[in-house]
Design a protein around this motif. Structure first.
Motif, PDB file in Angstrom:
ATOM      1  N   GLU A   1      -7.855  -4.831 -24.504  1.00 40.00           N
ATOM      2  CA  GLU A   1      -9.305  -5.100 -24.993  1.00 40.00           C
ATOM      3  C   GLU A   1     -10.072  -3.931 -25.222  1.00 40.00           C
ATOM      4  N   PRO A   2     -10.504  -3.715 -26.563  1.00 38.17           N
ATOM      5  CA  PRO A   2     -11.251  -2.420 -26.856  1.00 38.17           C
ATOM      6  C   PRO A   2     -12.783  -2.594 -25.889  1.00 38.17           C
ATOM      7  N   ASP A   3     -12.937  -1.143 -25.466  1.00 34.33           N
ATOM      8  CA  ASP A   3     -14.291  -1.203 -24.699  1.00 34.33           C
ATOM      9  C   ASP A   3     -14.460  -1.902 -23.630  1.00 34.33           C
ATOM     10  N   GLY A   4     -13.284  -2.299 -22.876  1.00 31.60           N
ATOM     11  CA  GLY A   4     -13.060  -3.034 -21.785  1.00 31.60           C
ATOM     12  C   GLY A   4     -12.654  -2.105 -20.470  1.00 31.60           C
ATOM     13  N   TYR A   5     -13.347  -2.450 -19.370  1.00 29.74           N
ATOM     14  CA  TYR A   5     -12.854  -1.553 -18.148  1.00 29.74           C
ATOM     15  C   TYR A   5     -12.370  -2.546 -16.975  1.00 29.74           C
ATOM     16  N   PHE A   6     -11.797  -1.806 -15.953  1.00 32.81           N
ATOM     17  CA  PHE A   6     -11.549  -2.823 -14.930  1.00 32.81           C
ATOM     18  C   PHE A   6     -11.618  -2.141 -13.535  1.00 32.81           C
TER      19      PHE A   6
ATOM     20  N   HIS B   1     -22.121   0.165 -20.039  1.00 30.98           N
ATOM     21  CA  HIS B   1     -22.638  -0.115 -18.906  1.00 30.98           C
ATOM     22  C   HIS B   1     -21.497  -0.610 -18.001  1.00 30.98           C
ATOM     23  N   GLY B   2     -20.542  -1.375 -18.595  1.00 31.91           N
ATOM     24  CA  GLY B   2     -19.389  -1.782 -17.709  1.00 31.91           C
ATOM     25  C   GLY B   2     -18.392  -0.647 -17.324  1.00 31.91           C
TER      26      GLY B   2
ATOM     27  N   GLY C   1     -18.748   3.382 -10.861  1.00 37.69           N
ATOM     28  CA  GLY C   1     -19.699   3.462  -9.653  1.00 37.69           C
ATOM     29  C   GLY C   1     -19.152   2.701  -8.588  1.00 37.69           C
ATOM     30  N   GLU C   2     -18.826   1.340  -8.697  1.00 47.85           N
ATOM     31  CA  GLU C   2     -18.387   0.570  -7.752  1.00 47.85           C
ATOM     32  C   GLU C   2     -17.338   1.070  -7.123  1.00 47.85           C
TER      33      GLU C   2
ATOM     34  N   PRO D   1     -23.370 -12.695 -15.536  1.00 46.46           N
ATOM     35  CA  PRO D   1     -23.710 -12.138 -16.958  1.00 46.46           C
ATOM     36  C   PRO D   1     -23.118 -10.853 -17.341  1.00 46.46           C
ATOM     37  N   TRP D   2     -22.688  -9.997 -16.267  1.00 45.51           N
ATOM     38  CA  TRP D   2     -22.179  -8.613 -16.584  1.00 45.51           C
ATOM     39  C   TRP D   2     -20.849  -8.452 -16.211  1.00 45.51           C
TER      40      TRP D   2
END
Length: 347
Positions: free
Chosen positions: A103-108, A68-69, A75-76, A40-41
């Motif tokens: 992708e706006p507001d996307g993180y990896f 949150h992402g 943090g990971e 879900p996240w």
């Protein structure tokens, strides 16, 4: 450098964001990319590349969105880097984390990819030797409990504010999770009725003796969410590793609280193997109930992650009630209430 839109390999290949490609070293071309897991996240991908030196490499990529992402993947990365710095053979080497370009507001987050043996638990002896090495490196900044950034247990942000005192750090972290649970599931009158006993009696009684009468806890770096789903056996080597940490500097036995619930599959052989390297903290008579207290927090995590599953909250309430009955007077300096005979799991 590989083209960000390449990667179709006949197995459902997906485009690769250019910012991910940019952080990978020596990529000549993308061989393939596919989704390997979705929660879900977050979404997880496997990326296979051919490198300029003629070798092939595979990467694990996790993608998430929003505030949150960003915090979860940062943090990971930071937690995995901290584990890797102490025990590089105990986790995948982290490569990078950052913002997506397309992708706006996307993180990896990117780390090395491993093929895991299906349905195999790590060998208790070698696995717990590595865990004990991790816990034995007492190199927390200024000897404090906490972490330098927020880490997440699932999608639960943890309060990692630095503290000189383990009892205070644990209490603050537990209150934070209780607040998140109430925000997600609403108040629970039965739980609320037991919280004064938890914070005023049980926690002081079980944690304060470790930091009293000249005793001191040396903070250990813990994985922080060590259930069987965050461990695996590398197919090529047979070695056990961990991933998806929710780390902070803690009392080392906090890690074992997640092993007490049977659903997490780290049973007696793991307790026994772990304590062949690290003895229970003094006073040892409190060991069993300290582990029960730590397990209570992990059950609370589950109750917050899955608020519709009432059994997790029931476990929390029943455990508080049992410990409150056992320690009605809480911590009384200079005295030691009677406790049941110690029974270290696996001993």
């Amino acid at each position: 450098m590989a083209n960000s839109t390449s990667g179709a390999d006949g197995t459902g290949g997906l485009p690769v964001d250019p910012n991910i490609v940019a952080v990978l070293p020596c990529v000549e071309r993308i061989v393939g990319v596919r989704t390997v897991h979705q929660s879900p996240w977050a979404k997880a991908l496997r990326l296979d590349v051919h490198q300029t030196d003629g070798s092939d490499q595979s990467y694990f990529i996790k993608i998430s969105f929003g505030h949150h992402g960003r915090d979860a993947l940062k943090g990971e990365f930071e937690a995995t880097a901290a584990i890797s710095a102490i025990t590089p053979d105990f986790c995948p080497k982290p490569a990078a984390w950052g913002s997506l370009g397309d992708e706006p507001d996307g993180y990896f987050y990117v780390c090395k990819f491993y093929d895991f043996a299906d349905g195999v638990m790590p060998d208790p002896i070698s696995f717990c030797e590595k865990l004990a090495r991790l816990h034995s490196s007492h190199t927390s900044p200024e000897g404090k409990f906490g972490f330098h950034c927020t880490t997440h247990n699932g999608d639960l942000p943890q309060d990692n504010t630095w503290s000189d005192c383990w009892e205070g750090f644990f209490s603050n972290g537990l209150r934070h999770v209780l607040q998140l649970r109430e925000e997600r599931a609403g108040p629970n009158a039965e739980l609320d009725a037991w919280l004064p006993a938890l914070f005023d009696k049980i926690i002081p009684r079980l944690l304060r003796p470790m930091e009293s009468n000249g005793r001191k806890i040396e903070p250990s770096l813990v994985h922080g969410d060590l259930w069987y789903g965050n461990s695996a056996v590398i197919k090529a080597t047979g070695e056990g590793i961990v991933f998806d940490p929710a780390s902070f500097w803690a009392h080392n036995e906090y890690e074992l609280g997640n092993w007490l619930p049977e659903r997490n599959r780290f049973g007696n052989p793991y307790f026994k193997a772990y304590h062949s390297h690290i003895d229970p903290t003094k006073p040892e008579d409190d060991y069993d109930d300290r582990i029960r207290l730590y397990a209570l927090r992990f059950n609370l995590h589950a109750a917050t992650l899955f608020p519709d599953e009432e059994s997790y909250l029931r476990l929390v309430i029943d455990e508080i009630r049992a410990l409150a009955k056992k320690y009605p007077n809480g911590y009384v300096e200079g005295t030691k209430p009677d406790v049941a005979e110690q029974n270290i799991p696996g001993a």
